[in-house]
Motif scaffolding. Sequence first.
Motif, mmCIF file in Angstrom:
data_model
loop_
_atom_site.group_PDB
_atom_site.id
_atom_site.type_symbol
_atom_site.label_atom_id
_atom_site.label_comp_id
_atom_site.label_asym_id
_atom_site.label_seq_id
_atom_site.Cartn_x
_atom_site.Cartn_y
_atom_site.Cartn_z
ATOM 1 N N ALA A 1 11.604 6.649 2.306
ATOM 2 C CA ALA A 1 10.352 7.400 2.420
ATOM 3 C C ALA A 1 10.304 8.533 1.394
ATOM 4 O O ALA A 1 9.248 8.838 0.826
ATOM 5 C CB ALA A 1 10.208 7.951 3.836
ATOM 6 N N LYS A 2 11.469 9.132 1.137
ATOM 7 C CA LYS A 2 11.545 10.201 0.134
ATOM 8 C C LYS A 2 11.229 9.663 -1.248
ATOM 9 O O LYS A 2 10.507 10.301 -2.028
ATOM 10 C CB LYS A 2 12.939 10.821 0.167
ATOM 11 N N ASP A 3 11.766 8.466 -1.574
ATOM 12 C CA ASP A 3 11.491 7.852 -2.879
ATOM 13 C C ASP A 3 10.004 7.537 -3.029
ATOM 14 O O ASP A 3 9.406 7.768 -4.087
ATOM 15 C CB ASP A 3 12.313 6.575 -3.048
ATOM 16 N N ILE A 4 9.401 6.999 -1.966
ATOM 17 C CA ILE A 4 7.991 6.626 -2.023
ATOM 18 C C ILE A 4 7.104 7.864 -2.186
ATOM 19 O O ILE A 4 6.122 7.847 -2.935
ATOM 20 C CB ILE A 4 7.605 5.829 -0.766
ATOM 21 N N ASN A 5 7.443 8.936 -1.497
ATOM 22 C CA ASN A 5 6.691 10.179 -1.660
ATOM 23 C C ASN A 5 6.797 10.699 -3.086
ATOM 24 O O ASN A 5 5.821 11.217 -3.652
ATOM 25 C CB ASN A 5 7.195 11.244 -0.684
ATOM 26 N N TYR A 6 7.979 10.559 -3.678
ATOM 27 C CA TYR A 6 8.173 10.971 -5.074
ATOM 28 C C TYR A 6 7.313 10.113 -6.009
ATOM 29 O O TYR A 6 6.681 10.639 -6.941
ATOM 30 C CB TYR A 6 9.646 10.844 -5.452
ATOM 31 N N ILE A 7 7.281 8.807 -5.749
ATOM 32 C CA ILE A 7 6.490 7.898 -6.583
ATOM 33 C C ILE A 7 5.009 8.227 -6.482
ATOM 34 O O ILE A 7 4.275 8.176 -7.480
ATOM 35 C CB ILE A 7 6.762 6.432 -6.167
ATOM 36 N N LYS A 8 4.542 8.572 -5.280
ATOM 37 C CA LYS A 8 3.120 8.872 -5.086
ATOM 38 C C LYS A 8 2.680 10.101 -5.884
ATOM 39 O O LYS A 8 1.495 10.240 -6.211
ATOM 40 C CB LYS A 8 2.833 9.092 -3.605
ATOM 41 N N GLN A 9 3.605 10.974 -6.178
ATOM 42 C CA GLN A 9 3.271 12.187 -6.921
ATOM 43 C C GLN A 9 3.132 11.934 -8.414
ATOM 44 O O GLN A 9 2.620 12.784 -9.146
ATOM 45 C CB GLN A 9 4.340 13.258 -6.685
ATOM 46 N N LYS A 10 3.587 10.768 -8.870
ATOM 47 C CA LYS A 10 3.518 10.444 -10.295
ATOM 48 C C LYS A 10 2.211 9.725 -10.617
ATOM 49 O O LYS A 10 1.697 8.952 -9.806
ATOM 50 C CB LYS A 10 4.712 9.571 -10.696
ATOM 51 N N GLU A 11 1.691 9.971 -11.799
ATOM 52 C CA GLU A 11 0.409 9.396 -12.209
ATOM 53 C C GLU A 11 0.539 8.320 -13.275
ATOM 54 O O GLU A 11 -0.456 7.726 -13.677
ATOM 55 C CB GLU A 11 -0.512 10.513 -12.730
ATOM 56 N N PRO B 1 1.427 4.691 -15.190
ATOM 57 C CA PRO B 1 1.184 3.302 -14.759
ATOM 58 C C PRO B 1 2.394 2.653 -14.071
ATOM 59 O O PRO B 1 2.227 1.862 -13.148
ATOM 60 C CB PRO B 1 0.847 2.579 -16.062
ATOM 61 N N GLY B 2 3.616 2.988 -14.526
ATOM 62 C CA GLY B 2 4.802 2.375 -13.940
ATOM 63 C C GLY B 2 4.952 2.684 -12.463
ATOM 64 O O GLY B 2 5.195 1.787 -11.645
ATOM 65 N N HIS B 3 4.805 3.945 -12.091
ATOM 66 C CA HIS B 3 4.926 4.329 -10.687
ATOM 67 C C HIS B 3 3.777 3.767 -9.861
ATOM 68 O O HIS B 3 3.959 3.392 -8.695
ATOM 69 C CB HIS B 3 4.981 5.852 -10.557
ATOM 70 N N LYS B 4 2.577 3.719 -10.451
ATOM 71 C CA LYS B 4 1.445 3.134 -9.733
ATOM 72 C C LYS B 4 1.659 1.643 -9.486
ATOM 73 O O LYS B 4 1.257 1.111 -8.446
ATOM 74 C CB LYS B 4 0.157 3.362 -10.529
ATOM 75 N N THR B 5 2.278 0.971 -10.448
ATOM 76 C CA THR B 5 2.572 -0.455 -10.273
ATOM 77 C C THR B 5 3.530 -0.677 -9.106
ATOM 78 O O THR B 5 3.358 -1.614 -8.314
ATOM 79 C CB THR B 5 3.180 -1.028 -11.566
ATOM 80 N N ILE B 6 4.536 0.175 -8.990
ATOM 81 C CA ILE B 6 5.479 0.069 -7.870
ATOM 82 C C ILE B 6 4.739 0.207 -6.544
ATOM 83 O O ILE B 6 4.950 -0.572 -5.603
ATOM 84 C CB ILE B 6 6.574 1.148 -7.981
ATOM 85 N N LEU B 7 3.854 1.199 -6.444
ATOM 86 C CA LEU B 7 3.096 1.406 -5.202
ATOM 87 C C LEU B 7 2.235 0.199 -4.869
ATOM 88 O O LEU B 7 2.153 -0.225 -3.714
ATOM 89 C CB LEU B 7 2.215 2.651 -5.327
ATOM 90 N N ASN B 8 1.573 -0.366 -5.888
ATOM 91 C CA ASN B 8 0.724 -1.546 -5.652
ATOM 92 C C ASN B 8 1.534 -2.735 -5.157
ATOM 93 O O ASN B 8 1.064 -3.505 -4.308
ATOM 94 C CB ASN B 8 -0.021 -1.924 -6.937
ATOM 95 N N LEU B 9 2.742 -2.884 -5.669
ATOM 96 C CA LEU B 9 3.580 -4.018 -5.268
ATOM 97 C C LEU B 9 4.103 -3.865 -3.841
ATOM 98 O O LEU B 9 4.077 -4.809 -3.053
ATOM 99 C CB LEU B 9 4.747 -4.178 -6.247
ATOM 100 N N ILE B 10 4.579 -2.659 -3.495
ATOM 101 C CA ILE B 10 5.177 -2.482 -2.160
ATOM 102 C C ILE B 10 4.130 -2.339 -1.064
ATOM 103 O O ILE B 10 4.464 -2.347 0.119
ATOM 104 C CB ILE B 10 6.113 -1.251 -2.130
ATOM 105 N N GLU B 11 2.850 -2.222 -1.446
ATOM 106 C CA GLU B 11 1.796 -2.204 -0.435
ATOM 107 C C GLU B 11 1.648 -3.559 0.243
ATOM 108 O O GLU B 11 1.126 -3.644 1.350
ATOM 109 C CB GLU B 11 0.468 -1.791 -1.067
ATOM 110 N N GLN B 12 2.095 -4.635 -0.441
ATOM 111 C CA GLN B 12 2.075 -5.984 0.142
ATOM 112 C C GLN B 12 3.499 -6.545 0.109
ATOM 113 O O GLN B 12 3.840 -7.385 -0.729
ATOM 114 C CB GLN B 12 1.121 -6.885 -0.645
ATOM 115 N N PRO B 13 4.351 -6.087 1.014
ATOM 116 C CA PRO B 13 5.773 -6.457 0.953
ATOM 117 C C PRO B 13 6.026 -7.950 1.126
ATOM 118 O O PRO B 13 6.925 -8.503 0.490
ATOM 119 C CB PRO B 13 6.396 -5.645 2.101
ATOM 120 N N LYS B 14 5.243 -8.619 1.982
ATOM 121 C CA LYS B 14 5.465 -10.057 2.188
ATOM 122 C C LYS B 14 5.126 -10.850 0.929
ATOM 123 O O LYS B 14 5.858 -11.770 0.558
ATOM 124 C CB LYS B 14 4.627 -10.545 3.368
ATOM 125 N N ARG B 15 4.023 -10.493 0.284
ATOM 126 C CA ARG B 15 3.655 -11.181 -0.964
ATOM 127 C C ARG B 15 4.685 -10.887 -2.052
ATOM 128 O O ARG B 15 5.052 -11.780 -2.826
ATOM 129 C CB ARG B 15 2.259 -10.734 -1.399
#
Length: 446
Positions: A53-63, A65-79
């Motif tokens: 959760a700490k890592d994800i909060n850190y990623i959310k603070q970044k603007e 494209p790389g960090h945004k790509t990570i967030l988009n991918l982990i939003e659909q964990p099964k896919r």
Amino acid sequence: MDPDSEFTTLLFSLLQTPLSTNAHLILGILIIILLILTALIAGSEVAFFSLSAKDINYIKQKEDPGHKTILNLIEQPKRLLATLLIGNNFLSIGVIISTNLLFNSLIDLKHIFPQLNEHYITLVNILIQVVLVTFLLVLFGEVLPKVYATQNNLRLSLFTAPFIKFLDKLFGPVSNFLVNSTGFIERRLSKSKKSDISNEDVEHAIALTVGHSASREEVNIFKGILKFSEITAKQIMRTRLDVSALDYKWDFEKVKTQVLETGFSRLPVYIDSLDEIKGILYTKDLLAFLDETHPDWHTLIRPGYFVPESKLIEDLLKEFQHKRSHMAIVVDEFGGTSGILTLEDIMEEILGEIDDEHDDNTDITEKQLSENEFEFSASLEVDYLNEKYNFNIPEGEYETLAGYIIAEHGSIPHEGETLTIQRFSVKILKFDEARIELVRMLVLEE
């Protein structure tokens, strides 16, 4: 001739056809590339799904494209998982085929083992390739990347995010099909395995064991364990009206007197009011100051541990163990002090009341005067009264009998006043400082 036979013969002949030196080089490079890609996918699987959760909060603070790509991918964990597994399987098959072509072209087992017939040569060929390919895939495609990913999950996730995004788009339709298929199977299994047994049913089953395989004390412990994970700090805390505390402005003599009167091993220290807790005083620390004339007891104050009212005592118990602490200050949403909670309070939820030499239960009144008339301390919990006397007092924004009376009456009653509340006639026997202490309850006929 059968078309299938012709295709099989053609494929077998292609696999057995000797390759040129350039082809050997190309195959070797291809195998290395496939192994690297396999390693990236295997490492990405561990990296993405081990983000805290700490890592994800850190990623959310970044603007970027790389960090945004990570967030988009982990939003659909099964896919994401389906995409990684599909890509890994395709690459593994590619490694197997490429290794087979290179091995058969470079090594002629017939010259190495001329005494073996063709069937044994084929068997030895398969065994050698299975061992070789397994070693390559397990070591370079699984173990090493996953060990690295465990220690560098955020770094590897950021590095592989563009590649995984490409695979997600490439295998998107197949991944969605797999996710939907597994979701359908999961729903069917969950329906077939769904249990209609509620906590109340389990409690009733436990209660039936009294006198048979368990004593009443053991049954109460089982019930406490069953409810333990659902209890919040607010439900079992000692409210601020019951909190014994020390004023930061007091001198040492007054502090010592208060400590002797209460007999508690830990006492909160406040400034002006209980809403401003300075810390906790361990009374054992005062022993070093007993021989001094004017000691400064303020230096003994230790930092307080503050928790919200909604804190689950199951989690709080783990934190007590980790911090080696025995007391927490419970605060409301505005930061004001609601009460205190100790390790003993938590253990009593499972084991029942734990009395020590300082506990004074003489002020807790619980008497049955007649079949329908009772005398109770207003601090008794409603759940306890319902369970023991079958009062069926409805649930509400209260825990104690006093809270129930005030909530139903709509105001604070006076000493000697008699109230009719639902199916009860309640007389306030003792009232002290805006607080109901003792009541007499008469259960009215329906």
